[in-house]
Motif scaffolding. Structure first.
Motif, PDB file in Angstrom:
ATOM      1  N   GLN A 227      22.730  12.206  -0.506  1.00  0.00           N
ATOM      2  CA  GLN A 227      22.323  13.600  -0.408  1.00  0.00           C
ATOM      3  C   GLN A 227      20.818  13.699  -0.217  1.00  0.00           C
ATOM      4  O   GLN A 227      20.042  13.001  -0.888  1.00  0.00           O
ATOM      5  CB  GLN A 227      22.724  14.373  -1.663  1.00  0.00           C
ATOM      6  N   GLN A 228      20.401  14.573   0.705  1.00  0.00           N
ATOM      7  CA  GLN A 228      18.988  14.884   0.919  1.00  0.00           C
ATOM      8  C   GLN A 228      18.774  16.331   0.507  1.00  0.00           C
ATOM      9  O   GLN A 228      19.463  17.226   0.987  1.00  0.00           O
ATOM     10  CB  GLN A 228      18.604  14.685   2.382  1.00  0.00           C
ATOM     11  N   GLN A 229      17.813  16.543  -0.371  1.00  0.00           N
ATOM     12  CA  GLN A 229      17.627  17.868  -0.953  1.00  0.00           C
ATOM     13  C   GLN A 229      16.175  18.323  -0.854  1.00  0.00           C
ATOM     14  O   GLN A 229      15.243  17.524  -1.011  1.00  0.00           O
ATOM     15  CB  GLN A 229      18.058  17.863  -2.420  1.00  0.00           C
ATOM     16  N   LYS A 230      15.998  19.628  -0.594  1.00  0.00           N
ATOM     17  CA  LYS A 230      14.683  20.253  -0.571  1.00  0.00           C
ATOM     18  C   LYS A 230      14.677  21.389  -1.583  1.00  0.00           C
ATOM     19  O   LYS A 230      15.559  22.248  -1.564  1.00  0.00           O
ATOM     20  CB  LYS A 230      14.339  20.792   0.821  1.00  0.00           C
ATOM     21  N   GLN A 231      13.645  21.404  -2.467  1.00  0.00           N
ATOM     22  CA  GLN A 231      13.559  22.418  -3.506  1.00  0.00           C
ATOM     23  C   GLN A 231      12.204  23.134  -3.440  1.00  0.00           C
ATOM     24  O   GLN A 231      11.187  22.523  -3.092  1.00  0.00           O
ATOM     25  CB  GLN A 231      13.736  21.807  -4.896  1.00  0.00           C
ATOM     26  N   ARG A 232      12.220  24.411  -3.790  1.00  0.00           N
ATOM     27  CA  ARG A 232      10.996  25.216  -3.822  1.00  0.00           C
ATOM     28  C   ARG A 232      10.963  26.000  -5.122  1.00  0.00           C
ATOM     29  O   ARG A 232      11.939  26.678  -5.475  1.00  0.00           O
ATOM     30  CB  ARG A 232      10.935  26.163  -2.624  1.00  0.00           C
ATOM     31  N   TYR A 233       9.840  25.920  -5.837  1.00  0.00           N
ATOM     32  CA  TYR A 233       9.667  26.626  -7.091  1.00  0.00           C
ATOM     33  C   TYR A 233       8.615  27.720  -6.910  1.00  0.00           C
ATOM     34  O   TYR A 233       7.544  27.471  -6.336  1.00  0.00           O
ATOM     35  CB  TYR A 233       9.217  25.675  -8.200  1.00  0.00           C
ATOM     36  N   VAL A 234       8.907  28.913  -7.399  1.00  0.00           N
ATOM     37  CA  VAL A 234       7.980  30.040  -7.329  1.00  0.00           C
ATOM     38  C   VAL A 234       7.665  30.491  -8.750  1.00  0.00           C
ATOM     39  O   VAL A 234       8.573  30.630  -9.584  1.00  0.00           O
ATOM     40  CB  VAL A 234       8.577  31.217  -6.523  1.00  0.00           C
TER      41      VAL A 234
ATOM     42  N   ASP B 173      11.018  17.264  -2.572  1.00  0.00           N
ATOM     43  CA  ASP B 173      12.088  16.680  -1.777  1.00  0.00           C
ATOM     44  C   ASP B 173      12.685  15.505  -2.546  1.00  0.00           C
ATOM     45  O   ASP B 173      11.997  14.839  -3.324  1.00  0.00           O
ATOM     46  CB  ASP B 173      11.565  16.186  -0.424  1.00  0.00           C
ATOM     47  N   SER B 174      13.956  15.242  -2.322  1.00  0.00           N
ATOM     48  CA  SER B 174      14.588  14.116  -3.014  1.00  0.00           C
ATOM     49  C   SER B 174      15.695  13.513  -2.166  1.00  0.00           C
ATOM     50  O   SER B 174      16.319  14.193  -1.343  1.00  0.00           O
ATOM     51  CB  SER B 174      15.160  14.555  -4.365  1.00  0.00           C
ATOM     52  N   ASP B 175      15.915  12.228  -2.365  1.00  0.00           N
ATOM     53  CA  ASP B 175      17.036  11.494  -1.780  1.00  0.00           C
ATOM     54  C   ASP B 175      17.882  10.967  -2.923  1.00  0.00           C
ATOM     55  O   ASP B 175      17.356  10.363  -3.867  1.00  0.00           O
ATOM     56  CB  ASP B 175      16.542  10.335  -0.913  1.00  0.00           C
ATOM     57  N   SER B 176      19.188  11.193  -2.848  1.00  0.00           N
ATOM     58  CA  SER B 176      20.084  10.814  -3.935  1.00  0.00           C
ATOM     59  C   SER B 176      21.219   9.936  -3.439  1.00  0.00           C
ATOM     60  O   SER B 176      21.771  10.173  -2.352  1.00  0.00           O
ATOM     61  CB  SER B 176      20.677  12.068  -4.602  1.00  0.00           C
ATOM     62  N   TYR B 177      21.563   8.955  -4.257  1.00  0.00           N
ATOM     63  CA  TYR B 177      22.711   8.087  -4.002  1.00  0.00           C
ATOM     64  C   TYR B 177      23.641   8.214  -5.205  1.00  0.00           C
ATOM     65  O   TYR B 177      23.194   8.120  -6.358  1.00  0.00           O
ATOM     66  CB  TYR B 177      22.262   6.642  -3.813  1.00  0.00           C
ATOM     67  N   SER B 178      24.917   8.446  -4.943  1.00  0.00           N
ATOM     68  CA  SER B 178      25.839   8.718  -6.042  1.00  0.00           C
ATOM     69  C   SER B 178      27.166   7.997  -5.841  1.00  0.00           C
ATOM     70  O   SER B 178      27.518   7.577  -4.739  1.00  0.00           O
ATOM     71  CB  SER B 178      26.086  10.225  -6.175  1.00  0.00           C
ATOM     72  N   GLY B 179      27.887   7.883  -6.916  1.00  0.00           N
ATOM     73  CA  GLY B 179      29.219   7.300  -6.903  1.00  0.00           C
ATOM     74  C   GLY B 179      29.992   7.801  -8.098  1.00  0.00           C
ATOM     75  O   GLY B 179      29.406   8.215  -9.106  1.00  0.00           O
ATOM     76  N   GLY B 180      31.310   7.803  -7.986  1.00  0.00           N
ATOM     77  CA  GLY B 180      32.095   8.292  -9.109  1.00  0.00           C
ATOM     78  C   GLY B 180      33.564   8.405  -8.766  1.00  0.00           C
ATOM     79  O   GLY B 180      34.062   7.797  -7.814  1.00  0.00           O
ATOM     80  N   VAL B 181      34.251   9.231  -9.545  1.00  0.00           N
ATOM     81  CA  VAL B 181      35.687   9.459  -9.379  1.00  0.00           C
ATOM     82  C   VAL B 181      35.949  10.960  -9.440  1.00  0.00           C
ATOM     83  O   VAL B 181      35.471  11.637 -10.358  1.00  0.00           O
ATOM     84  CB  VAL B 181      36.508   8.743 -10.468  1.00  0.00           C
ATOM     85  N   ASN B 182      36.692  11.471  -8.468  1.00  0.00           N
ATOM     86  CA  ASN B 182      37.096  12.882  -8.446  1.00  0.00           C
ATOM     87  C   ASN B 182      38.574  13.020  -8.784  1.00  0.00           C
ATOM     88  O   ASN B 182      39.363  12.106  -8.540  1.00  0.00           O
ATOM     89  CB  ASN B 182      36.853  13.495  -7.066  1.00  0.00           C
TER      90      ASN B 182
END
Length: 215
Positions: free
Chosen positions: A133-140, A150-159
């Motif tokens: 996941q690539q994410q962009k966040q803005r705080y006001v 900005d962040s890059d995320s790597y994930s794994g799991g069970v649904n």
């Protein structure tokens, strides 16, 4: 005799139609839609400095994720999805110096799912997944200043999902639970890493619709 024979034929046709959705060689095209509205009231206490802070907010989140899967065996499919999510967190300025947090993200996921169905119609499916996941966040803030992360995320799991096939080609699913691990790397105004383990049960509305086709 004729009525009994007709009943047997119809039963066989119904069973085969139901089985055809999740049997080996079939495929599914789908789309997952999610919406979540959460109100929060958080109080934090710093015992070392005898300082406390209270914040109230409202988080609204939307997501959409198209997917494709192929049944490599009866009731076992492998597939991939891409997704987009947008969220908006608003805070009460009376309680917090931060008034808004906006987030947009793009994701890609690979999954393997095993189906456990009653009468080939309704049941659950569960299995592992890995994703990016690539994410962009803005705080006001109340001072009208803002910061971007900005962040890059790597994930794994069970649904785990609830699954229902009302007809031969149509399938529906709803999220039930998720066990996951996520590694997140931040860039922009803030540098660093975060590791998160989570176990979530139904706390938002996430519905999927599928079109099944194949043999």
């Amino acid at each position: 005799m004729y009525k009994k024979l007709l009943l047997v034929v119809l039963s066989v046709i119904t069973l085969q139609a139901a089985k055809a959705q999740t049997e080996k060689g079939n495929q599914q095209l789908g789309a997952t839609f999610g919406i979540s509205v959460t109100n929060s009231n958080t109080r934090s206490v710093d015992l070392d400095n005898n300082i406390s802070d209270n914040s109230k907010g409202k988080l609204t989140s939307y997501s959409i994720s198209p997917s494709y899967s192929y049944f490599i065996a009866d009731k076992l499919d492998i597939g991939a999805s891409v997704g987009y999510q947008s969220s908006n967190q608003k805070y009460d300025p009376f309680y917090s110096s931060q008034v808004q947090q906006q987030s947009k993200s793009f994701s890609a996921t690979i999954f393997l799912r095993k189906y456990f169905l009653f009468d080939n119609k309704i049941g659950i499916r569960t299995g592992p997944y890995v994703g990016y996941q690539q994410q962009k966040q803005r705080y006001v803030y109340t001072s009208n200043e803002s910061s971007n992360y900005d962040s890059d995320s790597y994930s794994g799991g069970v649904n785990m999902d609830l699954v229902y096939y009302p007809s031969k080609h149509i399938g529906l699913a709803a999220a039930l639970a998720n066990l996951s691990y996520q590694h997140q790397k931040f860039t922009g105004n803030s540098l660093g890493n975060a590791n998160t383990f989570s176990l979530n049960f139904v706390n938002s509305f996430i519905l999927s619709a599928y079109y099944a086709f194949g043999k």
